[in-house]
Design a protein around this motif. Structure first.
Motif, PDB file in Angstrom:
ATOM      1  N   ARG A 184     -12.731 -10.370  21.684  1.00  0.00           N
ATOM      2  CA  ARG A 184     -12.122 -11.292  22.637  1.00  0.00           C
ATOM      3  C   ARG A 184     -11.336 -12.367  21.912  1.00  0.00           C
ATOM      4  NH1 ARG A 184     -13.880 -15.788  26.596  1.00  0.00           N
ATOM      5  NH2 ARG A 184     -15.527 -16.297  25.106  1.00  0.00           N
ATOM      6  N   LEU A 186      -9.449 -16.145  22.871  1.00  0.00           N
ATOM      7  CA  LEU A 186      -9.275 -17.167  23.880  1.00  0.00           C
ATOM      8  C   LEU A 186      -8.565 -18.368  23.288  1.00  0.00           C
ATOM      9  CD1 LEU A 186     -12.556 -19.128  24.344  1.00  0.00           C
ATOM     10  CD2 LEU A 186     -12.601 -16.978  23.103  1.00  0.00           C
ATOM     11  N   TRP A 197      -7.036 -19.654  28.479  1.00  0.00           N
ATOM     12  CA  TRP A 197      -7.014 -18.243  28.860  1.00  0.00           C
ATOM     13  C   TRP A 197      -7.934 -17.464  27.947  1.00  0.00           C
ATOM     14  CZ3 TRP A 197      -5.686 -15.107  24.885  1.00  0.00           C
ATOM     15  CH2 TRP A 197      -4.768 -15.568  23.929  1.00  0.00           C
ATOM     16  N   SER A 198      -8.313 -16.275  28.410  1.00  0.00           N
ATOM     17  CA  SER A 198      -9.209 -15.403  27.652  1.00  0.00           C
ATOM     18  C   SER A 198      -8.745 -13.963  27.832  1.00  0.00           C
ATOM     19  CB  SER A 198     -10.653 -15.554  28.146  1.00  0.00           C
ATOM     20  OG  SER A 198     -11.498 -14.601  27.540  1.00  0.00           O
ATOM     21  N   ARG A 199      -8.779 -13.177  26.745  1.00  0.00           N
ATOM     22  CA  ARG A 199      -8.355 -11.783  26.830  1.00  0.00           C
ATOM     23  C   ARG A 199      -9.328 -10.900  26.051  1.00  0.00           C
ATOM     24  NH1 ARG A 199      -4.532  -8.262  28.018  1.00  0.00           N
ATOM     25  NH2 ARG A 199      -3.265  -9.835  29.088  1.00  0.00           N
ATOM     26  N   LEU A 201     -10.494  -7.534  24.140  1.00  0.00           N
ATOM     27  CA  LEU A 201      -9.763  -6.596  23.292  1.00  0.00           C
ATOM     28  C   LEU A 201     -10.717  -5.510  22.806  1.00  0.00           C
ATOM     29  CD1 LEU A 201      -7.892  -9.288  21.187  1.00  0.00           C
ATOM     30  CD2 LEU A 201      -6.849  -7.851  22.954  1.00  0.00           C
ATOM     31  N   TYR A 231       1.345 -10.532  22.730  1.00  0.00           N
ATOM     32  CA  TYR A 231       0.922 -11.401  23.835  1.00  0.00           C
ATOM     33  C   TYR A 231       1.506 -12.794  23.633  1.00  0.00           C
ATOM     34  CZ  TYR A 231      -2.650  -7.739  24.266  1.00  0.00           C
ATOM     35  OH  TYR A 231      -3.297  -6.537  24.380  1.00  0.00           O
ATOM     36  N   GLY A 236      -1.450 -15.850  27.009  1.00  0.00           N
ATOM     37  CA  GLY A 236      -2.204 -14.643  26.706  1.00  0.00           C
ATOM     38  C   GLY A 236      -1.715 -13.403  27.420  1.00  0.00           C
ATOM     39  N   LYS A 237      -0.567 -13.470  28.088  1.00  0.00           N
ATOM     40  CA  LYS A 237      -0.065 -12.318  28.853  1.00  0.00           C
ATOM     41  C   LYS A 237       0.669 -11.340  27.945  1.00  0.00           C
ATOM     42  CE  LYS A 237       0.412 -14.794  33.248  1.00  0.00           C
ATOM     43  NZ  LYS A 237       1.349 -15.227  34.313  1.00  0.00           N
ATOM     44  N   LEU A 238       0.551 -10.055  28.276  1.00  0.00           N
ATOM     45  CA  LEU A 238       1.223  -9.011  27.509  1.00  0.00           C
ATOM     46  C   LEU A 238       2.728  -9.137  27.671  1.00  0.00           C
ATOM     47  CD1 LEU A 238       0.989  -6.403  25.798  1.00  0.00           C
ATOM     48  CD2 LEU A 238       1.000  -5.128  27.965  1.00  0.00           C
TER      49      LEU A 238
END
Length: 437
Positions: A184, A186, A197-199, A201, A231, A236-238
């Protein structure tokens, strides 16, 4: 996370070296005569205090560490009771300002000081991983504590390891599973630890932060199957994705300023391809053994067996080259410090213009203290007089001029940090702070 590769070793330049500029005898004699004349005219005027003088010492054992920020030294150390703490000391006096507990065991990471926060790793995990091709040692923190730099009060804590890209107000946190695999990313606000934000992986082989003009703008990841994704740093958006050639055992991902570099090693040689993040288009490719690619002002700098070169980012064409150099460090806008890779008091270096490669000032010898302040850094070299001591000089990064400040005692096993007015050196279990004018 800290990862030490015990297998195949890629070219990784040693820390740059340091300048030398011995005062001419005539200038020293004239200065002495001028001082004598001044004393005669003014009577018994008291001598000026020495520019370089030892201020205070405190114990600092192996595994313990120190960071300098402004007028404060922050020590990450063990306590007498067996736990760990961060202690803040006034650099001028050695007065203890505050001490804050940070866990049951010493984390092993140097405190990171930014935006009036001291970020301290805790709950550290050490993993040894052995494969037929290579062995790796992995160390990461399960949590990070943020202390108020002024008072030592805990302001927030977050699950994960805080030692990656950041700007003036935010920073990335990485979270790992029990096997040391990144799971992850963030972004948190430094003032209060609020998660922006958090993503999650999975299956990552490598990742890095993309910078533009020294500010983070994106994050690039690549999986073991070669799926490369970019990103946005702020949200954090692709942004985009592509598939690239990737061998988990032989491929490496770099970010070189705003560009991406993929390096593939094979049987005594390597190839490197540069990509533009905006559309992931390959810009240029070389089969030269490039051990390192990094942004340097408006160019890209590379290191190979023939030296350090500045290249056009769009074409890879060499703009300048310094043969024999094997390391580089940015000194500020338009300036680089190149070194011969030896490091230590006998290594040589040269300040150059980043855009043209033109030398700025004369080459020097010695060790730099990398806490840059107001356009200069401190440098140390073996002293010619008196013999057996180390000379401390101030290097002006814009002109290459070096000013002798004084000398300090032999350093032994010391490693040093410098600010504009202080030098902090570890030596045989002791931290010594010295005023340097």
């Amino acid at each position: 996370m800290t990862m030490i590769d015990l297998g195949e070793v890629a070219l990784d330049p040693a820390p740059p070296a340091v300048p030398v500029n011995v005062p001419r005898v005539r200038r020293a004699v004239l200065a002495g005569l001028a001082l004598l004349g001044s004393l005669v005219l003014t009577g018994a005027a008291p001598p000026a205090p020495p520019t370089v003088r030892t201020l205070w010492t405190t114990p600092l054992d192996n595994g313990e560490s120190v960071s300098l920020s402004g007028d404060t030294a922050f020590l990450n150390r063990m306590t007498d009771r067996g736990g760990a703490e961060v202690a803040a000391y006034d650099l001028a006096t050695g007065r203890l300002r505050w001490a804050a507990p940070t866990g049951e065991t010493l984390a092993g990471f140097t405190p990171l000081v930014t935006a009036n926060r001291v970020l301290v790793a805790t709950e550290v995990v050490n993993l040894a991983e052995t494969r037929p091709e290579q062995s790796r040692y992995i160390m990461y923190a399960r949590a990070t504590i943020a202390l108020d730099a002024t008072t030592g009060a805990e302001r927030w804590r977050v699950a994960g390891d805080f030692n990656t890209g950041m700007d003036d107000s935010t920073g990335l946190v990485t979270e790992y599973d029990d096997a040391g695999q990144l799971i992850r990313l963030l972004l948190v606000r430094l003032s209060d630890g609020h998660e922006l934000w958090s993503r999650p992986l999975t299956g990552l082989a490598s990742w890095s932060t993309i910078y533009q003009d020294d500010q983070p703008t994106g994050i690039v990841t690549v999986t073991a199957s070669g799926e490369l994704r970019i990103y946005g740093y702020d949200d954090g958006k692709l942004r985009r994705s592509a598939r690239v050639p990737w061998d988990p055992e032989r491929s490496e991902l770099f970010t070189a300023g705003p560009y991406l570099a993929l390096r593939h090693s094979r049987a005594n040689r390597a190839s490197t391809t540069l990509y533009r993040p905006g559309d992931l288009r390959a810009l240029w490719h070389t089969d030269d053994e490039l051990g390192y690619v990094t942004g340097c002002d408006r160019l890209l700098c590379t290191i190979d067996g023939g030296g350090v070169a500045g290249r056009d980012p769009q074409t890879g064409q060499e703009v300048w080259r310094h043969p024999g150099m094997q390391g580089l460090r940015a000194l500020g806008p338009g300036r680089l410090l190149l070194d011969d890779g030896r490091g230590g008091p006998d290594g040589t270096h040269q300040v150059v213009e980043a855009g043209s490669g033109r030398p700025v000032g004369e080459p020097g010898v010695g060790t730099p203290m990398w806490n840059r302040s107001k356009g200069s850094i401190l440098v140390m070299q073996r002293s010619e007089a008196p013999v057996g001591r180390y000379a401390v000089r101030r290097l002006d990064v814009s002109t290459g001029a070096r000013t002798l400040l004084g000398t300090i005692a032999p350093l032994g096993d010391a490693g040093c940090l410098g600010t504009e007015r202080y030098l902090a050196c570890t030596n045989y279990g002791t931290l010594t702070v010295t005023a340097v004018g």
